[in-house]
Design a protein around this motif. Sequence first.
Motif, short mmCIF file in Angstrom:
data_model
loop_
_atom_site.label_atom_id
_atom_site.label_comp_id
_atom_site.label_asym_id
_atom_site.label_seq_id
_atom_site.Cartn_x
_atom_site.Cartn_y
_atom_site.Cartn_z
N HIS A 10 0.86 -1.18 0.00
CA HIS A 10 0.00 0.00 0.00
C HIS A 10 0.90 1.24 0.00
N ASP A 43 -2.71 -2.76 -2.90
CA ASP A 43 -3.93 -2.44 -2.17
C ASP A 43 -4.10 -0.92 -2.06
N SER A 44 -5.05 -0.40 -2.81
CA SER A 44 -5.40 1.03 -2.73
C SER A 44 -4.18 1.94 -2.95
N CYS A 45 -3.34 1.58 -3.90
CA CYS A 45 -2.13 2.37 -4.16
C CYS A 45 -2.43 3.61 -4.99
N ASN A 64 -8.86 -2.97 -3.43
CA ASN A 64 -9.10 -1.81 -2.56
C ASN A 64 -9.70 -2.28 -1.24
N TYR A 65 -8.99 -3.18 -0.58
CA TYR A 65 -9.50 -3.78 0.64
C TYR A 65 -9.16 -2.97 1.89
N ARG A 66 -7.91 -2.53 2.00
CA ARG A 66 -7.41 -1.89 3.21
C ARG A 66 -7.53 -2.80 4.43
N HIS A 67 -7.50 -4.10 4.19
CA HIS A 67 -7.41 -5.12 5.23
C HIS A 67 -6.30 -6.06 4.81
N PRO A 171 -7.66 -6.10 9.78
CA PRO A 171 -6.81 -4.95 9.44
C PRO A 171 -5.40 -5.07 10.01
N ARG A 206 1.68 1.71 8.24
CA ARG A 206 0.59 1.43 7.30
C ARG A 206 -0.56 0.74 8.04
#
Length: 224
Positions: A10, A43-45, A64-67, A171, A206
């Motif tokens: 990320h 992931d959501s870069c 785009n999880y952010r987990h 997370p 992060r």
Amino acid sequence: MKIGIVIPAHNEALTTSDCLASVQTAMKQLPSTITAYPLVVLDSCTDDTESLVKAAGVDSLSCNYRHVGQVRDLGIRHAIDKGATWLACTDADSVVPPDWLVEQIKHITEQTPDMICGVVSVDSWAHLTPQTKQAYIAHYQDKMGHRHIHGANLSFSAKAYLAVGGFTKLPCHEDVDLVKKFEEQNYDIIWSNRVRVTTSSRLDARVTEGFAGFLANLEKGNLE
């Protein structure tokens, strides 16, 4: 044997290239009977991480999880679908030594484990207080039989991973949760300091409760 090397990322443009270069060097040390497949899960870069991965010639997936648990699971299941029978996890802010994969193979040959929990070394103490370094060293057990768990240095068989249900959508502490699953189902775990990586000592985490958060809490305690 085919090894799947899964690396979540990320916004890791500052460290990704060094990470991938070290992984590729480790892959070159493997005997011809063993292949390895590196995969970065973006992931959501929003930075240049993706272009750096492409420049390194490494495959990637985007989400785009952010987990981080869900991110690792996505990559691992993709690698298994590609034929991986052993999975090696590290992080985009870490670098692995040339013998990282070779040492895993030695353990597999000698003891046939279902999982290997490796150790980490900190890349630099220069920006931290001496007290933080001392507190960390006093806490950390860099030896065979240690009980530390790092998502940046965790490997396991594909068969066992699928049997326990894989990483949980968490997370943070997804690595601790996975090891617990292996332990509860009596899988064989090796706690090895022969399998090691060097990880970033940055404090801008992060993941709130990840390794950077642990160092930040040590530093905060020593500054108060």
